[in-house]
Design an enzyme around this catalytic site. Sequence first.
Site, mmCIF file in Angstrom:
data_model
loop_
_atom_site.group_PDB
_atom_site.id
_atom_site.type_symbol
_atom_site.label_atom_id
_atom_site.label_comp_id
_atom_site.label_asym_id
_atom_site.label_seq_id
_atom_site.Cartn_x
_atom_site.Cartn_y
_atom_site.Cartn_z
ATOM 1 N N GLY A 153 0.849 -1.189 0.000
ATOM 2 C CA GLY A 153 0.000 0.000 0.000
ATOM 3 C C GLY A 153 0.885 1.238 0.000
ATOM 4 N N THR A 186 -5.026 0.877 0.822
ATOM 5 C CA THR A 186 -4.783 2.201 0.217
ATOM 6 C C THR A 186 -5.635 2.388 -1.024
ATOM 7 O OG1 THR A 186 -2.519 2.339 1.038
ATOM 8 C CG2 THR A 186 -3.020 3.617 -0.951
ATOM 9 N N TRP A 243 -8.351 1.324 -1.723
ATOM 10 C CA TRP A 243 -9.771 1.503 -1.407
ATOM 11 C C TRP A 243 -10.083 2.884 -0.828
ATOM 12 C CZ3 TRP A 243 -13.218 -2.919 0.710
ATOM 13 C CH2 TRP A 243 -13.069 -4.069 -0.070
ATOM 14 N N ALA A 244 -9.056 3.626 -0.445
ATOM 15 C CA ALA A 244 -9.304 4.865 0.319
ATOM 16 C C ALA A 244 -10.123 5.858 -0.502
ATOM 17 C CB ALA A 244 -7.976 5.487 0.729
ATOM 18 N N GLN A 245 -11.147 6.379 0.124
ATOM 19 C CA GLN A 245 -12.010 7.331 -0.581
ATOM 20 C C GLN A 245 -11.609 8.768 -0.266
ATOM 21 O OE1 GLN A 245 -16.098 6.476 0.473
ATOM 22 N NE2 GLN A 245 -16.053 4.467 -0.474
ATOM 23 N N GLY A 246 -11.500 9.049 1.046
ATOM 24 C CA GLY A 246 -11.420 10.432 1.514
ATOM 25 C C GLY A 246 -10.316 11.242 0.876
ATOM 26 N N GLU A 249 -13.181 17.189 6.417
ATOM 27 C CA GLU A 249 -13.601 15.947 7.085
ATOM 28 C C GLU A 249 -13.620 16.163 8.585
ATOM 29 O OE1 GLU A 249 -11.318 12.589 5.653
ATOM 30 O OE2 GLU A 249 -12.044 12.849 3.618
ATOM 31 N N HIS A 275 -15.532 3.766 11.732
ATOM 32 C CA HIS A 275 -15.997 4.841 10.853
ATOM 33 C C HIS A 275 -17.501 4.979 11.043
ATOM 34 C CE1 HIS A 275 -16.788 7.262 7.319
ATOM 35 N NE2 HIS A 275 -15.484 7.420 7.172
ATOM 36 N N ARG A 317 -14.416 11.407 14.533
ATOM 37 C CA ARG A 317 -15.304 10.290 14.186
ATOM 38 C C ARG A 317 -15.654 9.377 15.352
ATOM 39 N NH1 ARG A 317 -11.569 7.672 9.553
ATOM 40 N NH2 ARG A 317 -12.376 9.463 8.470
ATOM 41 N N HIS A 375 -12.795 0.462 11.043
ATOM 42 C CA HIS A 375 -12.189 1.129 9.892
ATOM 43 C C HIS A 375 -10.670 1.137 9.940
ATOM 44 C CE1 HIS A 375 -12.052 3.854 6.518
ATOM 45 N NE2 HIS A 375 -11.489 4.823 7.217
ATOM 46 N N ARG A 431 -7.349 8.456 15.379
ATOM 47 C CA ARG A 431 -6.733 9.043 14.181
ATOM 48 C C ARG A 431 -7.612 10.135 13.585
ATOM 49 N NH1 ARG A 431 -7.226 7.880 8.572
ATOM 50 N NH2 ARG A 431 -8.985 6.593 9.157
ATOM 51 N N SER A 456 -3.921 9.097 7.585
ATOM 52 C CA SER A 456 -3.156 7.851 7.465
ATOM 53 C C SER A 456 -2.415 7.731 6.142
ATOM 54 C CB SER A 456 -4.055 6.638 7.681
ATOM 55 O OG SER A 456 -5.251 6.820 7.005
HETATM 56 C C1 SIN Z 1 -13.313 8.652 4.631
HETATM 57 O O1 SIN Z 1 -13.247 8.802 3.440
HETATM 58 O O2 SIN Z 1 -14.268 8.989 5.314
HETATM 59 C C2 SIN Z 1 -12.196 7.943 5.314
HETATM 60 C C3 SIN Z 1 -10.999 8.776 5.355
HETATM 61 C C4 SIN Z 1 -10.071 8.226 6.370
HETATM 62 O O3 SIN Z 1 -10.328 7.174 6.927
HETATM 63 O O4 SIN Z 1 -9.086 8.882 6.679
#
Ligand code: SIN
Length: 566
Positions: free
Chosen positions: A32, A61, A63-66, A132, A252, A298, A357, A392, A397
């Site tokens: 990743g 990695t 898969w990460a969206q944010g 976020e 999450h 979160r 998460h 976190r 990350s």
């Molecule tokens: C998310 O997209 O909500 C997750 C981002 C993250 O876990 O840092």
Amino acid sequence: MDGQFDQRRYLIPFRSSLLPAIFTDTLVIGAGVAGLRAAIAAASHGEVIVLSKGDLRSTNTAWAQGGIASAVSPRDTVDSHIEDTLAAGAGLCDVDAVRTIVGAGPRHMTELLGWGMQLDRNPQGEILLGREGGHAASRIVHSNGDATGAELQRVLEQHTRAAAGVRIFEKCFALDLITPSNEPGSPVMGAITHHPKYGLQVIWAKATILASGGAGMLYRETTNPTLATADGIAMAYRAGATLADMAFVQFHPTTLYLAGASRSLITEAIRGAGAHLLDASGHRFMVEVHPMAELAPRDVVSQAIVRQIAKQGGQNVLLDCRAIEGFGSRFPGIAALLKRFELEPAKDLIPVHPAMHYMVGGVRTDAAGRSDVPGLYVVGEAASTGLHGANRLASNSLLEGLVMGEIAGRACLEMRQPGTADPSAGPAPGWAAVIGGGRAAPVPIISDIRPSERGELDLTDVRSSLRSAMWRNVGIERTAAKLAGASEMIDFWARYTLDKIFDDVSGWETQNMLVAAALVAKAAEWRRESRGCHLRLDFPEQDASRCVHDLWRRGREAPATMPVRT
Ligand code: SIN
């Protein structure tokens, strides 16, 4: 921990001299963000082998969206990002780690742009920044709306493949780190691996960087890919490395909650773009919970959702995205996912629920990513650097993976320089051969276990029972009774699973999951307070005497503690 978790040094008995041997300067376990960034850095001073458990597109990695949190806007500051990171970490962040990692963010973003990473921009060409939970400013860079991880993985993979002297072994499972003796402090010399085509092999390395990712599969509900089975945590524990803060598991707040749908992440960036959480009667309950409402850290949002669901007799809470203009173009991946379940964000409310998460705890490292086992560096989710503290901050990350990957990838050169970071008080058998001659024949190592009867064991059942127990008893709301119950169940399953010798990945994964689950449950029992993402209903307040890192090591029944570096 209890004897049964500590007895086994290796998952399988083996004689290294009889297995095919491969030699390299740096072995990176995991592909990743942290693993690839480490490989790129390590390639500047030697040969590198990167192991990927699956293919390179199936990492956490990818898969990460944010996105990646970084103070790149002229309206933002690194200090403000540091402040938000410390606030989320609830007293357990090591300030030096926070300063180093957050401070390096803008430089890493410039580097990624130079390597061709495509970030979302406005029509004027300025980088678009998302917001976020827990961030006081919009500072999340993203790609293709909700597909940042895939773009980051693409760029790093391209760069890694282009680096001279790097070999990537896909679908290659690392079973164990090899040390010449079973004594704590015995140096890591590489790993024993399994590949479906090539079988068992030993990869001898002067330095080993563990970047094996997370532990989502410990829980019934998770946003993680199925490969996230805590292998790195378990193998580092068996090799004698110290683990820290294992109670801290981040949930999450918003995954899609529909029967039959996988627990797909609904990125926090959607709440950053204006989505609200509603209770069953349509009331926006988060405004009464926290001044930042849906954008509170979160842990606060996940805990509030769980309380709300209980209050309304188990009915779902709902994410209202109706006010977000251009949802489909801003979040194309999630729009496509929702469409598959006949949900239209412009008019439908989306049922959501928290899920496991991110593993905040992990193998304790210093500022260069060194574990306390010579020759072993740990980066990314498998590591505990002190950045995240007790929780976190969103999108920190990928940033940590980039920064610590590079630092550890460079630092491990020291394993080839005589006099620096001497791997042991006196070189243990085999070590001198590897670091000295580089290509000398490895000494035989025989593990201390005897094959036992495999017996009748339904591994799928063990795994799903473990994941359910972790979700019920070691989930968002914890109590002494629930945790003791979980430990008892894990001990019981471990008694007839850990003594077996398996010959396939699913057996080894299950054994790893049992070890990691036991560590999480025991650390959560020890932490009789609530802090960050660890909520004890029976100890709802923070306890100043527990504002320390709890450290776990093979062969020690109770944890040691270490002060937070302020
Ligand atoms: C998310 O997209 O909500 C997750 C981002 C993250 O876990 O840092």
